[in-house]
Write a protein that holds these residues in place. Sequence first.
Motif, PDB file in Angstrom:
ATOM      1  N   SER A  50       0.838  -1.207   0.000  1.00 36.99           N
ATOM      2  CA  SER A  50       0.000   0.000   0.000  1.00 36.99           C
ATOM      3  C   SER A  50       0.871   1.254   0.000  1.00 36.99           C
ATOM      4  O   SER A  50       0.475   2.281  -0.557  1.00 36.99           O
ATOM      5  CB  SER A  50      -0.937   0.000   1.200  1.00 36.99           C
ATOM      6  OG  SER A  50      -0.216   0.124   2.402  1.00 36.99           O
ATOM      7  N   LYS A  53       1.907   1.795  -3.430  1.00 34.78           N
ATOM      8  CA  LYS A  53       0.711   1.890  -4.273  1.00 34.78           C
ATOM      9  C   LYS A  53       0.772   0.903  -5.435  1.00 34.78           C
ATOM     10  O   LYS A  53       0.648   1.267  -6.603  1.00 34.78           O
ATOM     11  CB  LYS A  53       0.512   3.311  -4.754  1.00 34.78           C
ATOM     12  CG  LYS A  53       0.264   4.284  -3.632  1.00 34.78           C
ATOM     13  CD  LYS A  53       0.078   5.678  -4.134  1.00 34.78           C
ATOM     14  CE  LYS A  53      -0.298   6.554  -2.976  1.00 34.78           C
ATOM     15  NZ  LYS A  53       0.694   7.483  -2.574  1.00 34.78           N
ATOM     16  N   ASP A  55      -1.342  -1.498  -6.304  1.00 38.60           N
ATOM     17  CA  ASP A  55      -2.588  -1.661  -7.059  1.00 38.60           C
ATOM     18  C   ASP A  55      -2.788  -0.522  -8.058  1.00 38.60           C
ATOM     19  O   ASP A  55      -3.224  -0.749  -9.195  1.00 38.60           O
ATOM     20  CB  ASP A  55      -3.779  -1.738  -6.108  1.00 38.60           C
ATOM     21  CG  ASP A  55      -3.780  -3.017  -5.294  1.00 38.60           C
ATOM     22  OD1 ASP A  55      -3.216  -4.020  -5.783  1.00 38.60           O
ATOM     23  OD2 ASP A  55      -4.333  -3.023  -4.181  1.00 38.60           O
ATOM     24  N   LYS A  56      -2.466   0.687  -7.664  1.00 39.20           N
ATOM     25  CA  LYS A  56      -2.602   1.827  -8.575  1.00 39.20           C
ATOM     26  C   LYS A  56      -1.607   1.729  -9.732  1.00 39.20           C
ATOM     27  O   LYS A  56      -1.913   2.090 -10.858  1.00 39.20           O
ATOM     28  CB  LYS A  56      -2.376   3.143  -7.826  1.00 39.20           C
ATOM     29  CG  LYS A  56      -3.412   3.435  -6.796  1.00 39.20           C
ATOM     30  CD  LYS A  56      -4.678   3.868  -7.437  1.00 39.20           C
ATOM     31  CE  LYS A  56      -5.675   4.252  -6.354  1.00 39.20           C
ATOM     32  NZ  LYS A  56      -7.015   4.385  -6.859  1.00 39.20           N
ATOM     33  N   THR A  57      -0.421   1.211  -9.438  1.00 34.17           N
ATOM     34  CA  THR A  57       0.598   1.061 -10.474  1.00 34.17           C
ATOM     35  C   THR A  57       0.191   0.012 -11.498  1.00 34.17           C
ATOM     36  O   THR A  57       0.442   0.170 -12.690  1.00 34.17           O
ATOM     37  CB  THR A  57       1.937   0.663  -9.832  1.00 34.17           C
ATOM     38  OG1 THR A  57       2.269   1.616  -8.822  1.00 34.17           O
ATOM     39  CG2 THR A  57       3.044   0.613 -10.856  1.00 34.17           C
TER      40      THR A  57
END
Length: 135
Positions: A50, A53, A55-57
Amino acid sequence: MGTIIWMAPLEQLGQDFATFAPKLLSALVVLVAGFLLAWLFRRLATWVFSLIKLDKTLEGLWWFRFWTKGFHGRRPAEALAAFLFYLVLFVTVLVAIRMLGVEGGQAILTSLLGVAPRVLSFMLILFLGALLAMF
Protein backbone atom coordinates in the motif's frame (compact mmCIF):
# COMPACT_ATOMS: atom_id res chain seq x y z
CA MET A 1 4.34 -61.42 39.26
CA GLY A 2 1.18 -60.75 37.17
CA THR A 3 1.18 -57.05 37.99
CA ILE A 4 4.79 -56.63 36.84
CA ILE A 5 4.01 -58.11 33.41
CA TRP A 6 0.87 -55.97 33.18
CA MET A 7 2.73 -52.76 34.08
CA ALA A 8 5.67 -53.26 31.69
CA PRO A 9 3.84 -51.90 28.58
CA LEU A 10 2.65 -48.85 30.53
CA GLU A 11 6.17 -48.17 31.78
CA GLN A 12 7.50 -48.48 28.22
CA LEU A 13 4.79 -46.08 27.04
CA GLY A 14 5.81 -43.58 29.71
CA GLN A 15 9.45 -43.84 28.70
CA ASP A 16 8.62 -43.40 25.01
CA PHE A 17 6.48 -40.37 25.79
CA ALA A 18 9.25 -38.87 27.92
CA THR A 19 11.68 -39.10 24.98
CA PHE A 20 9.14 -37.82 22.42
CA ALA A 21 7.61 -34.99 24.49
CA PRO A 22 10.49 -32.51 24.06
CA LYS A 23 10.40 -32.99 20.28
CA LEU A 24 6.64 -32.47 20.26
CA LEU A 25 6.87 -29.38 22.44
CA SER A 26 9.61 -27.86 20.29
CA ALA A 27 7.63 -28.59 17.11
CA LEU A 28 4.56 -26.87 18.60
CA VAL A 29 6.66 -23.86 19.58
CA VAL A 30 8.03 -23.69 16.02
CA LEU A 31 4.49 -23.90 14.59
CA VAL A 32 3.20 -21.09 16.80
CA ALA A 33 6.25 -18.92 16.11
CA GLY A 34 5.98 -19.64 12.37
CA PHE A 35 2.30 -18.74 12.34
CA LEU A 36 3.03 -15.46 14.10
CA LEU A 37 5.91 -14.76 11.73
CA ALA A 38 3.72 -15.52 8.70
CA TRP A 39 1.00 -13.22 10.03
CA LEU A 40 3.59 -10.48 10.61
CA PHE A 41 5.01 -10.91 7.09
CA ARG A 42 1.52 -10.68 5.63
CA ARG A 43 0.79 -7.46 7.51
CA LEU A 44 4.17 -6.03 6.60
CA ALA A 45 3.76 -6.96 2.92
CA THR A 46 0.29 -5.41 2.83
CA TRP A 47 1.68 -2.22 4.36
CA VAL A 48 4.63 -2.08 1.94
CA PHE A 49 2.38 -2.75 -1.07
CA SER A 50 0.00 0.00 0.00
CA LEU A 51 2.96 2.32 0.63
CA ILE A 52 4.27 1.85 -2.90
CA LYS A 53 0.71 1.89 -4.27
CA LEU A 54 1.09 -1.41 -6.09
CA ASP A 55 -2.59 -1.66 -7.06
CA LYS A 56 -2.60 1.83 -8.58
CA THR A 57 0.60 1.06 -10.47
CA LEU A 58 -0.81 -2.15 -11.95
CA GLU A 59 -4.20 -0.71 -12.97
CA GLY A 60 -2.97 0.26 -16.44
CA LEU A 61 -1.74 -3.22 -17.32
CA TRP A 62 -3.90 -5.63 -19.34
CA TRP A 63 -3.59 -8.48 -16.90
CA PHE A 64 -4.96 -6.37 -14.05
CA ARG A 65 -8.49 -6.75 -15.45
CA PHE A 66 -7.95 -10.48 -15.79
CA TRP A 67 -6.61 -10.65 -12.24
CA THR A 68 -9.55 -8.84 -10.66
CA LYS A 69 -12.09 -10.89 -12.63
CA GLY A 70 -10.40 -14.20 -11.90
CA PHE A 71 -9.99 -13.65 -8.17
CA HIS A 72 -13.42 -12.09 -7.67
CA GLY A 73 -12.20 -8.61 -6.85
CA ARG A 74 -9.17 -9.56 -4.76
CA ARG A 75 -6.48 -6.97 -5.33
CA PRO A 76 -2.99 -8.08 -6.44
CA ALA A 77 -1.43 -6.65 -3.28
CA GLU A 78 -3.75 -8.75 -1.10
CA ALA A 79 -3.06 -11.87 -3.16
CA LEU A 80 0.71 -11.41 -3.01
CA ALA A 81 0.57 -10.84 0.74
CA ALA A 82 -1.55 -13.99 1.15
CA PHE A 83 0.92 -15.94 -0.99
CA LEU A 84 3.76 -14.80 1.27
CA PHE A 85 1.74 -15.83 4.35
CA TYR A 86 1.14 -19.33 3.04
CA LEU A 87 4.71 -19.72 1.85
CA VAL A 88 6.09 -18.93 5.32
CA LEU A 89 3.46 -21.19 6.88
CA PHE A 90 4.39 -24.05 4.52
CA VAL A 91 8.08 -23.74 5.37
CA THR A 92 7.18 -23.68 9.07
CA VAL A 93 5.21 -26.91 8.77
CA LEU A 94 8.10 -28.54 6.93
CA VAL A 95 10.52 -27.52 9.68
CA ALA A 96 8.15 -28.76 12.40
CA ILE A 97 7.75 -32.16 10.70
CA ARG A 98 11.48 -32.47 10.36
CA MET A 99 11.93 -31.58 14.05
CA LEU A 100 9.57 -34.36 15.09
CA GLY A 101 11.80 -36.91 13.44
CA VAL A 102 8.90 -39.12 12.38
CA GLU A 103 10.01 -41.97 10.12
CA GLY A 104 7.35 -41.43 7.48
CA GLY A 105 7.68 -37.65 7.66
CA GLN A 106 10.62 -37.53 5.26
CA ALA A 107 8.74 -39.59 2.66
CA ILE A 108 5.75 -37.27 2.94
CA LEU A 109 7.95 -34.20 2.52
CA THR A 110 9.66 -35.71 -0.51
CA SER A 111 6.33 -36.51 -2.18
CA LEU A 112 4.95 -33.04 -1.43
CA LEU A 113 8.00 -31.33 -2.85
CA GLY A 114 7.87 -33.63 -5.89
CA VAL A 115 4.33 -32.46 -6.68
CA ALA A 116 5.18 -28.74 -6.50
CA PRO A 117 6.58 -28.41 -10.06
CA ARG A 118 3.51 -30.14 -11.48
CA VAL A 119 1.18 -27.79 -9.62
CA LEU A 120 3.12 -24.73 -10.77
CA SER A 121 3.09 -25.89 -14.39
CA PHE A 122 -0.66 -26.56 -14.11
CA MET A 123 -1.21 -23.04 -12.79
CA LEU A 124 0.83 -21.59 -15.66
CA ILE A 125 -1.16 -23.55 -18.25
CA LEU A 126 -4.41 -22.50 -16.58
CA PHE A 127 -3.34 -18.85 -16.59
CA LEU A 128 -2.34 -18.97 -20.26
CA GLY A 129 -5.59 -20.70 -21.19
CA ALA A 130 -7.66 -18.10 -19.38
CA LEU A 131 -5.59 -15.38 -21.03
CA LEU A 132 -6.27 -16.82 -24.48
CA ALA A 133 -9.97 -17.13 -23.67
CA MET A 134 -10.16 -13.36 -23.12
CA PHE A 135 -9.44 -12.69 -26.80
